[in-house]
Design a protein around this motif. Structure first.
Motif, PDB file in Angstrom:
ATOM      1  N   GLN A   1     102.750  -2.092  42.781  1.00  0.00           N
ATOM      2  CA  GLN A   1     103.456  -1.054  42.032  1.00  0.00           C
ATOM      3  C   GLN A   1     102.895  -0.920  40.614  1.00  0.00           C
ATOM      4  O   GLN A   1     102.717   0.197  40.104  1.00  0.00           O
ATOM      5  CB  GLN A   1     104.951  -1.428  41.982  1.00  0.00           C
ATOM      6  CG  GLN A   1     105.847  -0.363  41.367  1.00  0.00           C
ATOM      7  CD  GLN A   1     105.879   0.886  42.234  1.00  0.00           C
ATOM      8  OE1 GLN A   1     105.834   0.805  43.454  1.00  0.00           O
ATOM      9  NE2 GLN A   1     105.929   2.058  41.593  1.00  0.00           N
TER      10      GLN A   1
ATOM     11  N   GLN B   1      99.710   0.906  40.704  1.00  0.00           N
ATOM     12  CA  GLN B   1      99.978   2.325  40.946  1.00  0.00           C
ATOM     13  C   GLN B   1     100.421   3.022  39.671  1.00  0.00           C
ATOM     14  O   GLN B   1     100.028   4.163  39.407  1.00  0.00           O
ATOM     15  CB  GLN B   1     101.076   2.483  42.006  1.00  0.00           C
ATOM     16  CG  GLN B   1     100.608   2.203  43.421  1.00  0.00           C
ATOM     17  CD  GLN B   1     101.454   2.927  44.466  1.00  0.00           C
ATOM     18  OE1 GLN B   1     102.013   3.986  44.195  1.00  0.00           O
ATOM     19  NE2 GLN B   1     101.536   2.360  45.655  1.00  0.00           N
TER      20      GLN B   1
ATOM     21  N   GLN C   1      98.773   6.224  37.941  1.00  0.00           N
ATOM     22  CA  GLN C   1      99.595   7.428  37.711  1.00  0.00           C
ATOM     23  C   GLN C   1      99.597   7.795  36.225  1.00  0.00           C
ATOM     24  O   GLN C   1      99.479   8.969  35.859  1.00  0.00           O
ATOM     25  CB  GLN C   1     101.031   7.187  38.197  1.00  0.00           C
ATOM     26  CG  GLN C   1     101.909   8.419  38.151  1.00  0.00           C
ATOM     27  CD  GLN C   1     101.366   9.531  39.049  1.00  0.00           C
ATOM     28  OE1 GLN C   1     101.184   9.349  40.248  1.00  0.00           O
ATOM     29  NE2 GLN C   1     101.075  10.695  38.459  1.00  0.00           N
TER      30      GLN C   1
ATOM     31  N   VAL D   1      97.538   8.633  44.747  1.00  0.00           N
ATOM     32  CA  VAL D   1      97.663   7.363  44.028  1.00  0.00           C
ATOM     33  C   VAL D   1      97.670   6.182  44.980  1.00  0.00           C
ATOM     34  O   VAL D   1      97.045   5.148  44.731  1.00  0.00           O
ATOM     35  CB  VAL D   1      98.949   7.346  43.174  1.00  0.00           C
ATOM     36  CG1 VAL D   1      99.108   6.006  42.478  1.00  0.00           C
ATOM     37  CG2 VAL D   1      98.911   8.450  42.146  1.00  0.00           C
ATOM     38  N   HIS D   2      98.359   6.345  46.088  1.00  0.00           N
ATOM     39  CA  HIS D   2      98.455   5.268  47.071  1.00  0.00           C
ATOM     40  C   HIS D   2      97.092   4.910  47.640  1.00  0.00           C
ATOM     41  O   HIS D   2      96.707   3.742  47.698  1.00  0.00           O
ATOM     42  CB  HIS D   2      99.405   5.713  48.198  1.00  0.00           C
ATOM     43  CG  HIS D   2      99.814   4.613  49.110  1.00  0.00           C
ATOM     44  ND1 HIS D   2      99.842   4.735  50.473  1.00  0.00           N
ATOM     45  CD2 HIS D   2     100.216   3.348  48.851  1.00  0.00           C
ATOM     46  CE1 HIS D   2     100.244   3.606  51.014  1.00  0.00           C
ATOM     47  NE2 HIS D   2     100.483   2.745  50.069  1.00  0.00           N
TER      48      HIS D   2
ATOM     49  N   THR E   1      94.906   3.188  44.972  1.00  0.00           N
ATOM     50  CA  THR E   1      95.349   1.816  44.734  1.00  0.00           C
ATOM     51  C   THR E   1      94.887   0.883  45.854  1.00  0.00           C
ATOM     52  O   THR E   1      94.345  -0.196  45.601  1.00  0.00           O
ATOM     53  CB  THR E   1      96.886   1.752  44.640  1.00  0.00           C
ATOM     54  OG1 THR E   1      97.336   2.695  43.681  1.00  0.00           O
ATOM     55  CG2 THR E   1      97.335   0.362  44.234  1.00  0.00           C
TER      56      THR E   1
END
Lengths: 192, 192
Positions: free
Chosen positions: A129, A132, A136, A149-150, A153
């Motif tokens: 997280q 991420q 972001q 973003v996922h 990452t």
DNA sequence: CCTACCGATCGGTAGG
DNA sequence: CCTACCGATCGGTAGG
């Protein structure tokens, strides 16, 4: 620190890291660990309660290390691209500094038992997280491209997390240089 | 094709793929596989010789698939950047088309026995070699930057090989789109 | 840290 | 495909 100067419990952990990496958690018996230490398998239970306690110790102590180094980076308050650069270098340093524990952390955590495994998954999600959020933030501040973003990452993690497989402590690149190279490749790409 | 219409041997392989992925090769017993098929463990031996024969079948048949798709790309005779793009998309398609077999191929091959394991490592090296040549060719033709070919190749593989971990067959991105996205990210990077 | 041992489970075989 | 079974090995305990 030579292995003989360590406490028995730490010796057990160290030997287990090496064997879990080489043979996997399930395929490593308490007798294997004992033999390496020159004692009987049953004697190990004077120092630890169960086989999965050893695994938990390895997984959670490395998790702590990952969080500690990432927290330091977070507190610097630098711009997202520099924050990503430092986060990548830190992560690479933790992996290259724990070449036995890292693959156990990455592949064998699945054999943790019920309360421990949920806690572990929670920590891992929290760690991802943070990465991420850095990405972001970079997109919001228009330093990075608009991208999934996922996917970005996960690509960064997978690049870093296969390092233990081919990194040689005496190779030509230092951990910091490898992190630097990875960062440049991820940021600027392969195209001329 | 529904599982019940397959030959027993193929049913065994299919069930084994799923269990080897979920629990790992060593932790999966012949009794686990048998139970899933509704037969006795000893009955499996009417169709296969040993547990490691199942593993070998899974690993080598996926290796064949990887080589077949890569050979097709090689025969097109296109420029290195386009060749890399197609190679990545093909690789991603093989992985997303074999979500159970892929992690077995990537992680459990280490439990293959002596002659098989050496053959497997040879195939894997040959496959990586082809990717390295594509990248080297791209550098020579000045399409790609001067970079450490080994590091770039490993980064590309690691990006692709963690796909099985998070790819959802019913997600918003098709395998081809994921391959395309990976290619763009590797080629152009994250920086705006 | 050792000896002695437990119940459970493993991959695999014999014989039908 | 089943029953019946083998020797080996497993994680772990009791008691010292």
């Amino acid at each position: 620190m030579a292995i003989v100067t360590l406490k028995r419990k730490d010796q057990i952990t160290l030997v287990a890291q090496s064997l879990f990496k080489k043979k996997g958690y399930q395929a490593t018996s308490m007798r294997d660990i004992a033999e390496e230490l020159g004692i009987q398998a049953s004697s190990i239970y004077s120092h630890i309660k169960s086989k999965d306690e050893i695994l938990a110790n390895i997984c959670f102590s490395l998790a702590d290390e990952f969080f500690d180094t990432l927290d330091e980076v977070q507190q610097l308050g630098v711009f997202p691209d520099e924050r990503l650069r430092l986060a990548i270098i830190s992560h690479v340093q933790v992996i290259t500094g724990n070449l036995n524990a890292a693959p156990v952390f990455l592949h064998e955590w699945q054999y943790l038992k019920k309360p421990a495994i949920n806690r572990f998954i929670g920590l891992r999600n929290k760690y991802e997280q943070i990465f991420q959020e850095i990405i972001q933030d970079g997109i919001d501040k228009q330093v990075f491209k608009e991208m999934d973003v996922h996917l970005v990452t996960l690509m960064i993690f997978s690049s870093m997390n296969w390092l233990y497989d081919w990194y040689k402590p005496n190779g030509k690149l230092s951990p910091e240089e490898i992190g630097e190279n990875l960062y440049v490749l991820i940021l600027n790409g392969l195209m001329k």
